[in-house]
Write a protein that holds these residues in place. Structure first.
Motif, mmCIF file in Angstrom:
data_model
loop_
_atom_site.group_PDB
_atom_site.id
_atom_site.type_symbol
_atom_site.label_atom_id
_atom_site.label_comp_id
_atom_site.label_asym_id
_atom_site.label_seq_id
_atom_site.Cartn_x
_atom_site.Cartn_y
_atom_site.Cartn_z
ATOM 1 N N GLY A 137 -0.256 6.495 3.876
ATOM 2 C CA GLY A 137 -1.475 7.237 4.188
ATOM 3 C C GLY A 137 -2.757 6.510 3.864
ATOM 4 O O GLY A 137 -3.803 6.826 4.421
ATOM 5 N N ASN A 138 -2.715 5.552 2.963
ATOM 6 C CA ASN A 138 -3.956 4.873 2.557
ATOM 7 C C ASN A 138 -4.210 3.655 3.436
ATOM 8 O O ASN A 138 -4.135 2.511 3.002
ATOM 9 C CB ASN A 138 -3.875 4.450 1.095
ATOM 10 N N THR A 139 -4.518 3.937 4.692
ATOM 11 C CA THR A 139 -4.718 2.853 5.655
ATOM 12 C C THR A 139 -5.741 1.854 5.147
ATOM 13 O O THR A 139 -6.849 2.234 4.775
ATOM 14 C CB THR A 139 -5.210 3.428 6.993
ATOM 15 N N ARG B 7 0.837 -1.194 0.000
ATOM 16 C CA ARG B 7 0.000 0.000 0.000
ATOM 17 C C ARG B 7 0.871 1.242 0.000
ATOM 18 O O ARG B 7 2.053 1.212 0.354
ATOM 19 C CB ARG B 7 -0.945 0.021 1.196
#
Lengths: 113, 114
Positions: B98-100, B95
């Protein structure tokens, strides 16, 4: 407390019907709830996701409903199509867990033509 | 569309042998993961990796397992001495920062231990 419980285990729906899959969680630290779709022989693919500050999110025929007080969330597939036949996994994670996803047990959806 | 690629797609090995599963994550992703799925069961977290070190590992990820990012593109999972119960599909995922939770999974490597 890390578990995510998913039901039903399998679901058969007629084409055009509504498919509903439910999940429940215990850990109140979870703050991101994705649904993944998995076709046979493939890896899970992100379908739709929701954060707990909203109660519903819709993308096309797919809708997540989220009930924070009950610690439950569900996936609704409207106008289900045979191409939707797959295994669906709910999941949960939190920023503090570094995006370690905790998956539900999976629901095998079959949409009959 | 960029994707996570995994090799081999299927490996058969004898109990006690070492196995290395390889993954090429998406190029601008910074976080890397291994998950496994025993046939018919749910997907289970094994390990996460960021900034060239393990950030978290599960109770499944014991001393028999190790991960490495030997160069700028590959991410490997090594099982030192395989057991029958290691038979599973192993998924690599990655990933962006920031894009949990927005993980991109590869197609998996099926490991069969005889």
């Amino acid at each position: 407390q890390q578990q995510v419980k998913q039901s039903p285990q399998s679901l058969i729906v007629q084409k055009g019907g509504i498919s509903i899959i439910n999940c429940a969680y215990e850990n109140t630290a979870f703050d991101y709830f994705p649904w993944y779709q998995q076709f046979p022989g493939k890896g899970p693919a992100l379908l739709i996701a929701i954060r707990p500050d909203v109660s519903e999110k819709k993308e096309g025929r797919f809708t997540i409903s989220f009930n924070k007080s009950a610690k439950q969330f569900s996936l609704h597939i409207m106008d289900s199509q045979p191409g939707d036949s797959a295994t669906y996994f709910c999941a949960a994670t939190s920023e503090t867990s570094g995006s370690r996803l905790t998956f539900g047990e999976g629901t095998q959806l079959t949409v009959n033509p | 569309e960029p994707e996570v690629t995994q090799t081999p797609s299927h490996q058969v090995t004898q109990m006690g042998q070492e196995v290395i599963l390889r993954c090429v994550p998406i190029s601008n992703h910074l976080y890397f993961y291994w998950y496994r799925q025993i046939l018919g069961q749910k997907v289970e977290f094994l390990v996460s990796f960021y900034n060239n070190e393990i950030s978290e590992k599960s109770e499944i990820f014991d001393d028999q397992f190790s991960v490495e990012r030997p160069d700028g593109s590959n991410f490997t999972l090594k099982i030192r001495s395989t057991k029958l119960e290691d038979s599973a599909m192993y998924f690599c995922a990655s990933r962006k920062r920031g894009n949990t939770g927005e993980l991109f999974f590869g197609e998996g490597s099926r490991l069969t231990v005889l």
